[in-house]
Design a protein around this motif. Sequence first.
Motif, mmCIF file in Angstrom:
data_model
loop_
_atom_site.group_PDB
_atom_site.id
_atom_site.type_symbol
_atom_site.label_atom_id
_atom_site.label_comp_id
_atom_site.label_asym_id
_atom_site.label_seq_id
_atom_site.Cartn_x
_atom_site.Cartn_y
_atom_site.Cartn_z
ATOM 1 N N ASN A 338 0.835 -1.194 0.000
ATOM 2 C CA ASN A 338 0.000 0.000 0.000
ATOM 3 C C ASN A 338 0.873 1.248 0.000
ATOM 4 O O ASN A 338 1.910 1.310 0.670
ATOM 5 C CB ASN A 338 -0.911 0.012 1.230
ATOM 6 C CG ASN A 338 -1.879 -1.157 1.221
ATOM 7 O OD1 ASN A 338 -2.303 -1.606 0.166
ATOM 8 N ND2 ASN A 338 -2.231 -1.654 2.398
ATOM 9 N N SER A 339 0.465 2.233 -0.778
ATOM 10 C CA SER A 339 1.285 3.427 -1.000
ATOM 11 C C SER A 339 0.718 4.667 -0.320
ATOM 12 O O SER A 339 1.087 5.772 -0.683
ATOM 13 C CB SER A 339 1.417 3.698 -2.501
ATOM 14 O OG SER A 339 0.133 3.881 -3.091
ATOM 15 N N PRO A 341 0.570 7.390 2.517
ATOM 16 C CA PRO A 341 1.434 7.887 3.609
ATOM 17 C C PRO A 341 0.630 8.092 4.887
ATOM 18 O O PRO A 341 0.346 9.219 5.298
ATOM 19 C CB PRO A 341 1.982 9.189 3.042
ATOM 20 C CG PRO A 341 0.921 9.676 2.122
ATOM 21 C CD PRO A 341 0.267 8.445 1.530
ATOM 22 N N PHE A 558 8.771 0.077 8.792
ATOM 23 C CA PHE A 558 8.105 1.030 7.916
ATOM 24 C C PHE A 558 8.882 2.341 7.924
ATOM 25 O O PHE A 558 9.595 2.659 8.888
ATOM 26 C CB PHE A 558 6.659 1.273 8.358
ATOM 27 C CG PHE A 558 5.723 0.149 8.035
ATOM 28 C CD1 PHE A 558 4.786 0.277 7.029
ATOM 29 C CD2 PHE A 558 5.781 -1.047 8.733
ATOM 30 C CE1 PHE A 558 3.911 -0.757 6.725
ATOM 31 C CE2 PHE A 558 4.920 -2.090 8.443
ATOM 32 C CZ PHE A 558 3.980 -1.939 7.431
ATOM 33 N N SER A 559 8.725 3.097 6.851
ATOM 34 C CA SER A 559 9.384 4.397 6.738
ATOM 35 C C SER A 559 8.661 5.418 7.611
ATOM 36 O O SER A 559 7.542 5.179 8.071
ATOM 37 C CB SER A 559 9.382 4.858 5.275
ATOM 38 O OG SER A 559 8.060 5.122 4.838
ATOM 39 N N GLU A 561 7.071 7.885 6.752
ATOM 40 C CA GLU A 561 5.799 8.253 6.126
ATOM 41 C C GLU A 561 4.757 7.153 6.229
ATOM 42 O O GLU A 561 3.574 7.406 6.000
ATOM 43 C CB GLU A 561 6.011 8.611 4.657
ATOM 44 C CG GLU A 561 6.870 9.840 4.427
ATOM 45 C CD GLU A 561 8.343 9.542 4.546
ATOM 46 O OE1 GLU A 561 8.688 8.324 4.593
ATOM 47 O OE2 GLU A 561 9.144 10.484 4.617
ATOM 48 N N TYR A 563 5.389 3.846 4.735
ATOM 49 C CA TYR A 563 5.542 2.903 3.633
ATOM 50 C C TYR A 563 6.261 1.645 4.117
ATOM 51 O O TYR A 563 7.246 1.726 4.847
ATOM 52 C CB TYR A 563 6.337 3.527 2.482
ATOM 53 C CG TYR A 563 5.733 4.790 1.936
ATOM 54 C CD1 TYR A 563 4.417 4.823 1.489
ATOM 55 C CD2 TYR A 563 6.474 5.965 1.848
ATOM 56 C CE1 TYR A 563 3.855 5.965 0.993
ATOM 57 C CE2 TYR A 563 5.920 7.131 1.346
ATOM 58 C CZ TYR A 563 4.609 7.122 0.920
ATOM 59 O OH TYR A 563 4.053 8.269 0.426
ATOM 60 N N TRP A 564 5.772 0.501 3.676
ATOM 61 C CA TRP A 564 6.404 -0.766 4.019
ATOM 62 C C TRP A 564 7.685 -0.909 3.215
ATOM 63 O O TRP A 564 7.674 -0.859 1.983
ATOM 64 C CB TRP A 564 5.429 -1.904 3.740
ATOM 65 C CG TRP A 564 5.904 -3.249 4.195
ATOM 66 C CD1 TRP A 564 6.970 -3.514 5.006
ATOM 67 C CD2 TRP A 564 5.315 -4.515 3.876
ATOM 68 N NE1 TRP A 564 7.092 -4.866 5.222
ATOM 69 C CE2 TRP A 564 6.094 -5.500 4.539
ATOM 70 C CE3 TRP A 564 4.226 -4.913 3.107
ATOM 71 C CZ2 TRP A 564 5.797 -6.862 4.441
ATOM 72 C CZ3 TRP A 564 3.932 -6.256 3.020
ATOM 73 C CH2 TRP A 564 4.711 -7.223 3.679
ATOM 74 N N ARG A 565 8.815 -1.099 3.908
ATOM 75 C CA ARG A 565 10.108 -1.188 3.251
ATOM 76 C C ARG A 565 10.539 -2.640 3.080
ATOM 77 O O ARG A 565 10.056 -3.534 3.776
ATOM 78 C CB ARG A 565 11.165 -0.436 4.071
ATOM 79 C CG ARG A 565 10.868 1.044 4.210
ATOM 80 C CD ARG A 565 11.953 1.768 4.977
ATOM 81 N NE ARG A 565 12.034 1.331 6.361
ATOM 82 C CZ ARG A 565 12.813 1.898 7.271
ATOM 83 N NH1 ARG A 565 13.585 2.916 6.924
ATOM 84 N NH2 ARG A 565 12.832 1.459 8.512
#
Length: 575
Positions: A338-339, A341, A558-559, A561, A563-565
């Motif tokens: 998922n994108s 933030p 996660f980042s 923001e 986001y899943w890294r």
Amino acid sequence: MLDCQLDKDGNPRPKRPIPKIIGIRQHMEIQRVKQMEKQGPDSWLVRKFAVGLVAGIFGYSYYIYVVRLCIPMIRMESDRLGGRAQGLAYLVIFHFLFVMFVWTYYVAVTTAPGFARDYVPKTDPPQAQEEYITVAGQRFEDQPNTHEPKLLPADDLHSPRRRRRGRRVEDENLDELDDDYEGDSSGEQVETVEMSEKRRQSLVSQVHDDDQVAEASPAAGALGPAIGAALANAQSPPTDSPVTPEVLSSSANGNGLSPADEDRGRHDSGGSVTLVHSSSSPDAPTFPPKVHLSNGTDGNEPQPRTSQSSAAPSYLHFAEPPDDWEPPKRLAVERVPNSAPVLTERYRYDPREGIVRPYRSHRCRHCAAIVLKMDHHCPWVGSCVGARNYKYFYNFLQYSTLYTFFVFLTLLIAQTLPLGTFTANRPYPGVDGQQVAIIALSFLFFLFTCSLFTAHTMLILRNVTTIEEISAKRMRQRERAALSSTYKFLQWRAKRDTVREWNKQWGRIGKEGNLWWLGSNRANWEMVMGKAKLGWFLPIPARPVHDDGLHYVPNPRFSPEGYWRRRSEWPVELR
């Protein structure tokens, strides 16, 4: 026109609109759109209607079970369905479960889920954060420009000497430089050829010197050869120094000076920048030694580049990968997380209430408010299930499941097992229709509450809400659809290997891919239910930890923001 089509004044009557019959799906869609566009909350009667329904059904079940089943057993009446001991045991267990059911349900209904407007102050919409390129810890736009070139007069800018100095020297245009200094005699032509050969050697030395400047001073080398040389010599090039054949021919030396120019100054070429200063001038600056030349050399021969083990860092050197590092496999289908933030303030800002939503909070359209750690809107409790009443809702599911199962099982036993015990002196009283109705209702409510109890137990162990679980299910559905469209039906092994490779590169969706996973099921359970075991079964506040719905620690996988890294980007201790 007929008289029935005319009004009293004789004018034709307007046609009545023909009612349009729509299907159930269209009606539901229209109602859904109206509900989405509605700004205010639902009426109090609509939100609390199911609460009254539950209270009526379970009150009626109390009457059937106690008055029509247990009391005849205790009094040993002729129409009883069991003995006195059986009736007493049923009555005691039923009252315990009923009291616990009423207690947990009352606490779940009367406890507010926690609305963000009561805890979060109003703020202005957050602005977009501008990103700047930094050099040495300072914004690139704020860097002092000490090497800004001087402005030249127009006539000096177009002079032949200036054009020759600014001309870019390469191998293919060396003949043009030779033509500028070519004479009439053959001897001069021979000297020009020798000068061209020396110029080529100087270019080789110059390229090598630029590389060593970049290695010795990475900050200067990262800005390019021209700016790097200017930073290395800390002085901008003058604009009035002539270029002569002697200067060009002397570029083969390490210091860039001919014997005739050693008393007059120093020439240093770095790309397209030429530094020339006269030592006879009273304001002549003092130059530091060349940083791109190693000790004990005059620069006549190129020096080898420093190795990666050198103490001086360089942007040309890259860290060696770990021993267990493997390049990611090329897959036919890639995982696309998922994108959204979800952790940024701009994403969480709600303009209707003018606040930044806390983590895991959402807006309920039925309550028209932002609920802290919203799980879902439950009509059976007449409100949302959020951070402040989620534990009590789970306690209610515990005892409602036990209560409905006990009522269903004991009534079913009372209606079936004693059939062979009746005699002619005590005939069978017949089937009690009201008890059969309670058996059916208790069975339906048992299936409903048991499924909710199981589902929410799994959600607590993974530290996710119903809304977050729906998002994870959608991601799984997208992945299954992508695998089905890429591989054929019988290629189940390829699908399995692809999922395993995804989990190897990213982690599992329900655990490493969970933004709020705490690392273990026990930690997730204690976050909601507390560490005191008594609170796991009673509707009392969790101790010593209480989920207030305001403070959560995101998963470090996660980042910032949200986001899943990939696994390679996780902290080293989590890989």
